[in-house]
Motif scaffolding. Structure first.
Motif, PDB file in Angstrom:
ATOM      1  N   ARG A   1      10.695 -14.593  14.863  1.00 60.14           N
ATOM      2  CA  ARG A   1      10.198 -15.232  16.085  1.00 60.14           C
ATOM      3  C   ARG A   1      11.028 -16.494  16.306  1.00 60.14           C
ATOM      4  NH1 ARG A   1       8.642 -18.984  19.443  1.00 60.14           N
ATOM      5  NH2 ARG A   1       6.539 -19.820  19.528  1.00 60.14           N
TER       6      ARG A   1
ATOM      7  N   CYS B   1      13.635  -9.080  17.636  1.00 58.54           N
ATOM      8  CA  CYS B   1      13.219 -10.478  17.547  1.00 58.54           C
ATOM      9  C   CYS B   1      12.595 -10.884  18.872  1.00 58.54           C
ATOM     10  CB  CYS B   1      14.396 -11.392  17.207  1.00 58.54           C
ATOM     11  SG  CYS B   1      15.628 -11.562  18.528  1.00 58.54           S
ATOM     12  N   THR B   2      11.791 -11.930  18.837  1.00 61.72           N
ATOM     13  CA  THR B   2      11.219 -12.492  20.057  1.00 61.72           C
ATOM     14  C   THR B   2      11.818 -13.869  20.292  1.00 61.72           C
ATOM     15  OG1 THR B   2       9.342 -13.460  18.864  1.00 61.72           O
ATOM     16  CG2 THR B   2       9.040 -11.248  19.767  1.00 61.72           C
TER      17      THR B   2
ATOM     18  N   PHE C   1       3.271 -13.183  22.630  1.00 63.82           N
ATOM     19  CA  PHE C   1       4.653 -12.693  22.677  1.00 63.82           C
ATOM     20  C   PHE C   1       4.653 -11.298  23.301  1.00 63.82           C
ATOM     21  CE2 PHE C   1       4.554 -15.142  18.479  1.00 63.82           C
ATOM     22  CZ  PHE C   1       4.762 -16.359  19.111  1.00 63.82           C
TER      23      PHE C   1
ATOM     24  N   GLN D   1       4.027 -10.315  17.146  1.00 62.54           N
ATOM     25  CA  GLN D   1       4.258 -11.319  16.110  1.00 62.54           C
ATOM     26  C   GLN D   1       5.275 -10.823  15.083  1.00 62.54           C
ATOM     27  OE1 GLN D   1       0.091 -11.370  15.044  1.00 62.54           O
ATOM     28  NE2 GLN D   1      -0.164 -13.439  15.860  1.00 62.54           N
TER      29      GLN D   1
ATOM     30  N   SER E   1       8.798  -6.780  14.356  1.00 60.49           N
ATOM     31  CA  SER E   1       9.715  -7.873  14.695  1.00 60.49           C
ATOM     32  C   SER E   1      10.117  -8.642  13.436  1.00 60.49           C
ATOM     33  CB  SER E   1       9.050  -8.822  15.694  1.00 60.49           C
ATOM     34  OG  SER E   1       9.876  -9.939  15.937  1.00 60.49           O
TER      35      SER E   1
END
Length: 646
Positions: free
Chosen positions: A331, A222-223, A232, A295, A328
């Protein structure tokens, strides 16, 4: 020109010389300023290059380019026509007793290649003057040309050629502020078509074409970024069962190869610039905000540090870095993660719940890592100012950002990756921060003693500073005192050899985690890949001009910071100009050599020059009246008219 002088100081390979630079190099060779040995151009031992400092009574010092190099004294009669800020090639006066000295051989340009000028009117005559100094600029306008422009019209100036490059607008228009701060360093948002063509040529990631990369798409990366973020750089995943942290970084080096228009533009910019209302990216947005950006819900190429942790000893026991593909899953913004940690946000589905479970476990580890780190390194509690402006480019509000648990979690993950990267090479790009000088520390201690602190010099600087910070907390001056402490420090910079990082307390440190917005990180990625692949040819290429590159990137970093601060100062000045005669709360932030105060009211953060005051002391809360504003120089003048009742 300055970039060329920096590279000639350290040694410039013939194959790295541009056609434009070759003209200067042949000229310097003919005058014996430089030598050529084994296809390397370098300054002759008799000559030095640098920037001329303040000229006083016909003498000056040359601020010589290069690390650990003493400035050279230029005596009266040896200055010629040189003025402060000129780029100089000087001949050393060897065998002369006293201070190392030199005489000017040639003025080759200006340290500030670009500047901004505007039209003023005095005694019914118009003139074009420098925005910062009000001195006439080298580029001139005829009387007819001057009369065709309005008072306050602003222009970008090429100081090397003494030419007016473009009209930026008028000083009375708030929207000209952005153009002014960018023009001073020749920054621009737009990319040339050849650069954009390369950026548009890349296709979406097809995993079938990257079979040699490690496939990490099943890991729940995850970001976590600011809510307004579009690029990101980093994603994280914590494997609790194996106590392993994965830090995935955008693999920019897959797309930006050495040489070519795209890499040249990235070197020239070196950093993304962040203004309150928008960013000026280092890379075209087709890359920075799309293909390189990690993303959610799409495959992305990443360069990943996989770090095995001993959670009892709080040490990384093994780290490997490799090229990978990730996907990912989510976000997040910082506010969401803070809300989750506070028990105010629930998972929307089982996938999100798994991520929250990982982050909960990871937070325990990063909190412990932070506690251990701060026993050696420093916790500076200065707040970052955030400004909101409207569509007319005027201030709406200002706030001070505070570090939260989500920020701390991400920060300590990135610190681990940066440390791990620095451990992989002995020569490259390190982020170094040297200990403060004893003179600066003594000045700091005297300032703090002046506000009633009891300064006790302990065995180490760390112990002394920690005691000061404890007293600051008791006095309610945490941020203010930490700001003073930061000012007493050496400036962190990039260097080819490791010298440790005093502020963080790390033996070795580099920047690995933000290649979308920092060129230094891109170089580190290229170097690590060369090391992993045993590619000595690529490794030697990356390191070939590393001394010059480190110095240049450090300068570009200072430029970006200056632009960001100058823009906000200009916005504060325009706000203050609309509030002349009004009174506000402020706090005295400096008393020597000038008295300054920081606004601490509904609009906070503006720096005020105090022209009238009685018996104020450092960090005292006062009432100020705004008396005058200099819009071109972005200076606010105020008088202390009272004290704030405690």
């Amino acid at each position: 020109m300055k970039s060329l002088l920096i590279r000639l100081t350290h040694g410039l390979s013939e194959q790295d010389v541009t056609n434009e630079e070759l003209v200067h190099i042949n000229n310097f060779l003919a005058k014996n300023y430089i030598t050529k040995k084994e296809n390397i151009y370098k300054f002759h031992s008799k000559y030095r290059a640098g920037t001329l400092g303040l000229v006083q009574k016909g003498t000056a010092y040359l601020n010589v380019i290069g690390e650990l190099t003493r400035d050279l004294f230029i005596a009266e009669g040896d200055l010629g026509d040189a003025t402060e800020g000129d780029l100089i090639i000087a001949q050393r006066l060897l065998g002369k007793r006293g201070t190392p000295s030199a005489k000017i051989a040639e003025v080759v340009g200006r340290a500030e290649s670009y500047s901004v000028a505007y039209i003023i009117e005095k005694d019914a005559h118009k003139s074009l003057v420098d925005l910062k100094t009000d001195f006439p600029v080298g580029a001139e306008l005829s009387t007819d040309e001057l009369n065709s422009y309005e008072v306050g019209d602003v222009f970008k100036i090429d100081n090397q050629k003494h030419l007016i490059m473009e009209k930026l607008g008028n000083i009375n228009d708030p929207k000209v502020d952005e153009k002014i701060v960018l023009a001073q360093f020749n920054k621009h948002d737009e990319f040339e078509e050849d650069v954009l063509e390369i950026a548009r040529s890349f296709k979406e990631v097809d995993a079938k074409k990257y079979l040699k990369r490690k496939d990490l798409r099943k890991l729940a990366f995850c970001t976590i970024d600011p809510v307004t973020a579009k690029d990101f750089d980093d994603a994280i995943y914590w494997d609790s069962e194996n106590t392993t942290l994965y830090v995935a970084i955008a693999d920019v080096s897959e797309y930006i190869k050495p040489f070519g228009a795209l890499d040249n533009e990235a070197i020239y910019r070196s950093f993304s610039i962040y203004l309150p209302h928008r960013s000026i990216p280092m890379l075209p947005r087709q890359l920075s905000e799309t293909l390189c950006s990690l993303q959610p819900h799409v495959d992305r190429l990443a360069y990943v540090f996989e770090m095995k942790l001993d959670i009892d000893a709080l040490e990384v026991t093994n780290s490997v870095v490799y090229e990978a593909i990730i996907h990912s899953q989510r976000r997040f913004n910082y506010e969401e993660i803070d809300a989750f940690f506070a028990g105010e946000l629930k998972a929307k589905n089982s996938q999100e719940q798994n991520i929250f479970n990982d982050l909960t476990a990871l937070r325990v580890v990063t909190d412990a890592l932070r506690e251990k780190r701060l026993k050696i390194g420093y916790d500076f509690r200065s707040s970052e100012l955030e400004m909101q402006i409207d569509e007319d480019s005027n201030i709406v509000s200002t706030t001070f950002a505070e570090e939260t648990p989500s920020h701390s979690l991400v920060e300590d993950c990135m610190l681990l990756a940066n440390k791990a990267a620095a451990s992989k090479f002995e020569r490259g790009i390190f982020r170094i921060h040297e200990p403060p000088s004893q003179m600066k520390l003594q000045i700091l201690y005297q300032e703090l003693a002046g506000i009633g602190m009891n300064i006790e010099i302990r065995e180490t600087i760390k112990e002394t500073i920690s005691d000061i910070q404890k007293q600051a907390t008791e006095m309610g001056l945490e941020s203010e005192v930490d700001t003073l402490i930061i000012r007493s420090q050496m400036q962190a910079r990039y260097a080819p050899l490791n010298a440790g990082h005093f502020g963080l307390g790390f033996e070795a440190y580099t920047h690995f985690t933000s290649p979308i917005r920092r060129y230094s990180d891109l170089i580190v990625h290229r170097l690590l890949k060369a090391i992993n692949n045993n590619d000595t040819q690529e490794g030697s290429y990356v390191l070939r001009n590393i001394e010059s590159l480190s110095m240049t990137i450090s300068e570009k970093e200072r430029e970006a910071s200056t632009i960001e601060l100058d823009f906000m100062a200009r916005k504060f000045a325009r706000w203050a100009n609309e509030n002349i005669g009004k009174e506000f709360k402020a706090r005295i932030s400096a008393t020597d050599p000038e008295i300054k105060a920081d606004l601490m009211d509904a609009i906070a953060g503006a720096r005020l020059l105090i022209t009238s005051s009685e018996n104020v002391v450092l960090f005292e809360d006062v009432i100020v009246r705004i008396d005058k504003v200099d819009i071109p120089k972005a200076k606010i003048f105020a008088a202390v008219v009272g004290k704030v009742d405690v």
